[in-house]
Design an enzyme around this catalytic site. Structure first.
Site, PDB file in Angstrom:
ATOM      1  N   HIS A 128       0.846  -1.201   0.000  1.00 28.42           N
ATOM      2  CA  HIS A 128       0.000   0.000   0.000  1.00 28.42           C
ATOM      3  C   HIS A 128       0.881   1.251   0.000  1.00 28.42           C
ATOM      4  O   HIS A 128       0.621   2.214  -0.728  1.00 28.42           O
ATOM      5  CB  HIS A 128      -0.918   0.022   1.222  1.00 28.42           C
ATOM      6  CG  HIS A 128      -2.263  -0.574   0.984  1.00 28.42           C
ATOM      7  ND1 HIS A 128      -2.470  -1.934   0.934  1.00 28.42           N
ATOM      8  CD2 HIS A 128      -3.477   0.003   0.778  1.00 28.42           C
ATOM      9  CE1 HIS A 128      -3.753  -2.166   0.721  1.00 28.42           C
ATOM     10  NE2 HIS A 128      -4.390  -1.015   0.619  1.00 28.42           N
ATOM     11  N   HIS A 150       0.023  -2.778   9.350  1.00 29.26           N
ATOM     12  CA  HIS A 150       1.455  -2.729   9.084  1.00 29.26           C
ATOM     13  C   HIS A 150       2.187  -2.070  10.240  1.00 29.26           C
ATOM     14  O   HIS A 150       1.640  -1.179  10.907  1.00 29.26           O
ATOM     15  CB  HIS A 150       1.758  -1.953   7.796  1.00 29.26           C
ATOM     16  CG  HIS A 150       1.508  -2.728   6.545  1.00 29.26           C
ATOM     17  ND1 HIS A 150       2.315  -3.766   6.135  1.00 29.26           N
ATOM     18  CD2 HIS A 150       0.530  -2.618   5.613  1.00 29.26           C
ATOM     19  CE1 HIS A 150       1.849  -4.256   5.001  1.00 29.26           C
ATOM     20  NE2 HIS A 150       0.762  -3.590   4.668  1.00 29.26           N
TER      21      HIS A 150
END
Length: 427
Positions: free
Chosen positions: A179, A226
Site C-alpha cells: 500500500h 502494518h
C-alpha cells in the site's frame, strides 16, 4: 542499525499511533492477555490472592472479565497452534474520533483493487492514454517487486497488543507495505509524466501527491495492518526503484508500441514471472493478486501496441509544442465522460464475468477436473490444480480487461461518436 529496525517493527509503536488518532484500548483486555500468556508459558494457575480479588468484583465486571478472558485465551491458543497473527476481539478497543477513522478507511481504499479497477479505465477513457500506459507500467513493476519481497522476507503483520480494524489481507505477510509502495508510485508518477506533457503547477501537483501518499501510509498503521518499519521500507524502496524506472519506462513505451516483436515479450515475460514466482511457506493470496496486477498491465500494453500498429495513434492534430495546455471539459464533455465511464465499466464487468466462466471451465477441462470440485477445494500449496486454474483464469481475464480498456472500448466509443478527443497525441 538492526536495533532501529527492530524498534520500528514493535507493535507498541503501532499502538501509539492508533491511540494518537483516537483509538482507546481496553486495559482489562490487555491485562488478561498478559495473565493468560504468563500462566500458559509457565504452566501455573492464578494465585489465591488474585482469585480473592476477582471474587470482590461487581457482577457486571465479572461477566465482562470472563467474556474477554475467554476470547483472549481462545486467541492465544489459536495463535500458538497456527503460528500466525489473529484478529483481535472487537470489544477490546473503542474509536473515539470518527473523522480519522473514516479518513483512513478512505485512505486504505486508495490502495485497493476496487479503486484501481475504476481509476485506471477512467483515466484511459477520459484523460490521457500516453500517461496512463506509463503509470500502469510503473504500477505493475513496483507491485510485483513488493509482493515478491513479502513472500521472500515473510515478516508477519503486527501482533498483540495491536488491534486490527481491518481483516482484509490479514493472511498475507507485511514487509514491505505494498500500500505504501503504490501510494508513492501512482500519484508521483502521474505528476512526473503529466509535467512532461502538460502545463500546470508542479508545486500543486506534488503537494496533492504527498497528501495522497501520507493518508494511505498512515492508514495502514492506524488500521493495525502494518508496522512503521513496513511502511517506511515500502516508501524508500519505491523511491529507489522509481529513480531508474521513470526514464526507462519513458523510453520503453515507444519501443513497445513500434516493435513488431513486442507481443512476444509483453506476453512472455509476465507468464514467466507468474510461473517462477517464489514459493512461500504457506498459501496466501499474494501470488494471485500479483497475477491480476501484471495481467492488467499486459493487456494495457497489448491494446496500445495494436492501436499503434493499426494507425489509431495519430500525430498531434494541432501544431503545438510540449508541454501542452490543459483543455478543461465543457458541460457536454462532462456528459460524455459520464456516459463513457458507465458503458465502459459495464463492459469491464461483463468481460470479467464471462471470461472467468469460460477460462475456469477450459482450464479445468484441460486438467481433467470438475470445475465445481476445484472451486470448492481448499486453497493450499499442495492443491496444485487449483493454483494452476486460479492463475490461468486470472491471467486470461485481467489481460483481456486491460486490452478492452485500452483498445476495444475506446474504438467502440469513437464508432458511437462518444469517444474521448485526442487533444494532442496518444504517443
Amino acid at each position: 542499525m538492526w536495533s532501529i529496525v527492530e524498534y520500528l517493527r514493535k507493535p507498541e509503536l503501532v499502538v501509539t499511533v492508533q491511540e494518537w488518532f483516537g483509538i482507546e484500548y481496553d486495559d482489562t483486555y490487555d491485562q488478561i492477555e498478559k495473565e493468560q500468556t504468563f500462566y500458559g508459558q509457565n504452566n501455573i494457575s492464578p494465585n489465591l490472592e488474585m482469585r480473592k480479588q476477582y471474587s470482590n468484583y461487581p457482577e457486571h465486571k465479572k461477566q465482562r472479565r470472563k467474556q474477554i478472558s475467554d476470547d483472549c485465551a481462545s486467541d492465544v491458543k489459536k495463535s500458538q497452534e497456527e503460528s500466525v497473527n489473529v484478529d483481535e476481539s472487537t470489544g477490546s478497543y473503542q474509536i473515539t474520533n470518527k473523522f480519522w477513522y473514516y479518513l483512513f478507511l478512505l485512505g486504505t481504499e486508495l490502495g485497493d483493487e476496487i479503486f484501481y479497477a475504476t481509476m485506471i479505465p477512467f483515466w484511459f477513457w477520459n484523460i490521457d492514454g500516453a500517461v496512463g500506459r506509463r503509470v500502469v507500467f510503473i504500477w505493475s513493476v513496483i507491485m510485483y517487486i513488493g509482493q515478491v519481497l513479502k513472500d521472500i522476507i515473510r515478516w508477519p503483520r503486527p501482533g498483540r497488543p495491536v488491534h486490527r480494524l481491518q481483516n482484509k489481507w490479514s493472511i498475507e505477510y507485511g514487509m514491505p507495505s505494498t500500500h505504501a509502495m503504490v501510494a508513492v508510485a501512482m500519484p508521483f508518477s502521474v505528476v512526473i509524466f503529466m509535467l512532461d506533457r502538460y502545463q500546470f503547477s508542479a508545486t500543486n501537483g506534488f503537494l496533492i501527491a504527498f497528501v495522497w501518499c501520507l493518508i494511505v501510509c498512515v492508514s495502514r498503521i492506524y488500521l493495525g495492518m502494518h508496522s512503521v518499519a513496513d511502511v517506511i521500507a515500502g516508501i524508500f524502496l519505491t523511491i529507489l526503484l522509481m529513480i531508474p524506472l521513470i526514464p526507462l519506462v519513458d523510453k520503453l513505451d515507444h519501443i513497445i508500441l513500434s516493435s513488431t516483436f513486442s507481443p512476444l515479450f509483453v506476453i512472455g515475460i509476465p507468464i514467466l514471472l507468474i510461473i517462477y514466482y517464489p514459493c512461500s511457506e504457506k498459501w496466501t493470496p499474494t501470488r494471485g493478486d500479483t497475477t491480476t496486477i501484471i495481467s492488467v498491465g499486459t493487456g494495457i500494453l497489448m491494446g496500445a501496441w495494436l492501436n499503434y500498429q493499426l494507425g489509431a495513434f495519430q500525430p498531434p492534430e494541432i501544431t503545438s509544442t510540449r508541454p501542452y495546455e490543459i483543455i478543461w471539459p465543457t458541460q457536454r464533455m462532462l456528459g460524455l465522460i459520464l456516459l463513457r465511464t458507465i458503458l465502459g465499466l459495464c463492459g469491464v464487468i461483463a468481460t470479467r464475468a464471462l471470461g472467468k466462466s469460460i477460462a475456469y471451465a477450459v482450464v479445468c477441462m484441460l486438467l481433467g477436473r470438475d470445475q465445481n470440485e476445484v472451486k470448492a477445494s481448499e486453497s493450499t500449496l499442495e492443491n496444485r490444480d487449483k493454483i494452476i486454474v486460479e492463475l490461468s483464469y486470472k491471467f486470461f481475464v485481467y489481460s483481456s480487461i486491460g486490452f478492452i480498456v485500452n483498445c476495444l472500448l475506446p474504438n467502440v466509443f469513437k464508432m458511437l461518436n462518444i469517444g474521448r478527443p485526442d487533444f494532442y497525441t496518444e504517443i
